[in-house]
Scaffold this motif. Structure first.
Motif, PDB file in Angstrom:
ATOM      1  N   VAL A   7       0.856  -1.194   0.000  1.00 30.78           N
ATOM      2  CA  VAL A   7       0.000   0.000   0.000  1.00 30.78           C
ATOM      3  C   VAL A   7       0.882   1.232   0.000  1.00 30.78           C
ATOM      4  CG1 VAL A   7      -1.643   1.360   1.366  1.00 30.78           C
ATOM      5  CG2 VAL A   7      -1.943  -1.090   1.165  1.00 30.78           C
ATOM      6  N   ASP A   8       0.511   2.207  -0.817  1.00 29.07           N
ATOM      7  CA  ASP A   8       1.133   3.527  -0.782  1.00 29.07           C
ATOM      8  C   ASP A   8       0.181   4.415   0.019  1.00 29.07           C
ATOM      9  OD1 ASP A   8       2.994   5.631  -1.562  1.00 29.07           O
ATOM     10  OD2 ASP A   8       1.323   6.356  -2.784  1.00 29.07           O
ATOM     11  N   GLU A   9       0.522   4.660   1.286  1.00 31.14           N
ATOM     12  CA  GLU A   9      -0.395   5.385   2.164  1.00 31.14           C
ATOM     13  C   GLU A   9      -0.669   6.816   1.715  1.00 31.14           C
ATOM     14  OE1 GLU A   9      -1.200   6.322   6.859  1.00 31.14           O
ATOM     15  OE2 GLU A   9       0.190   4.714   6.327  1.00 31.14           O
ATOM     16  N   PRO A  10       0.328   7.579   1.248  1.00 28.66           N
ATOM     17  CA  PRO A  10       0.006   8.955   0.835  1.00 28.66           C
ATOM     18  C   PRO A  10      -1.066   9.036  -0.253  1.00 28.66           C
ATOM     19  CG  PRO A  10       2.371   8.719   1.080  1.00 28.66           C
ATOM     20  CD  PRO A  10       1.778   7.329   1.212  1.00 28.66           C
ATOM     21  N   SER A  11      -1.060   8.096  -1.192  1.00 29.52           N
ATOM     22  CA  SER A  11      -2.061   8.140  -2.257  1.00 29.52           C
ATOM     23  C   SER A  11      -3.227   7.192  -2.003  1.00 29.52           C
ATOM     24  CB  SER A  11      -1.411   7.783  -3.597  1.00 29.52           C
ATOM     25  OG  SER A  11      -0.993   6.430  -3.603  1.00 29.52           O
ATOM     26  N   LEU A  12      -3.170   6.444  -0.883  1.00 28.97           N
ATOM     27  CA  LEU A  12      -4.174   5.421  -0.573  1.00 28.97           C
ATOM     28  C   LEU A  12      -4.423   4.516  -1.781  1.00 28.97           C
ATOM     29  CD1 LEU A  12      -6.763   7.273   1.692  1.00 28.97           C
ATOM     30  CD2 LEU A  12      -5.017   5.613   2.354  1.00 28.97           C
TER      31      LEU A  12
END
Length: 119
Positions: A59-64
């Protein structure tokens, strides 16, 4: 006796709540990606299991944004070529079909993590 007027001042700092909700959404996305990876792993073409072992969820948290990928030189070809013959129960479109089949489950996993954060 007359009611005494009262005044209140409320200061709400929503940033910590927004951060926690974002983290909860990211947790839900990761759980959803892991679920899709598990389903696709059951139908991914299997010869020596290198393709199956190369599967990852992240998961890329900044871009969800959640990602499920298989990292072998032939992963895309195995996924896209509908004319290849596979062992029983194994198929092309292993990732696409698994994602489509799990869409409601993934949504439920994300929603559950967000509900949990709102408690």
């Amino acid at each position: 006796m007359a009611a005494v007027p009262q005044s209140f001042r409320i200061r709400f700092d929503g940033e910590p709540a927004a951060r926690e909700l974002r983290a909860a959404a990211a947790r839900g996305l990761f759980l959803g990606a892991e679920h899709v990876l598990g389903l696709s792993s059951e139908v991914v073409p299997l010869d020596e299991a290198a393709l199956q072992r190369s599967g990852t969820a992240s998961v890329d948290e900044p871009s969800l944004t959640a990602m499920v990928s298989y990292d072998t030189p032939y992963a895309v070809v195995q996924h896209e070529r509908m004319t290849y013959r596979h062992a029983p129960g194994r198929t092309a479109k292993y990732l696409e079909n698994s994602l489509n089949a799990a869409a409601r489950d993934v949504q439920a996993l994300i929603a559950a993590q967000i509900r949990r954060a709102l408690r």
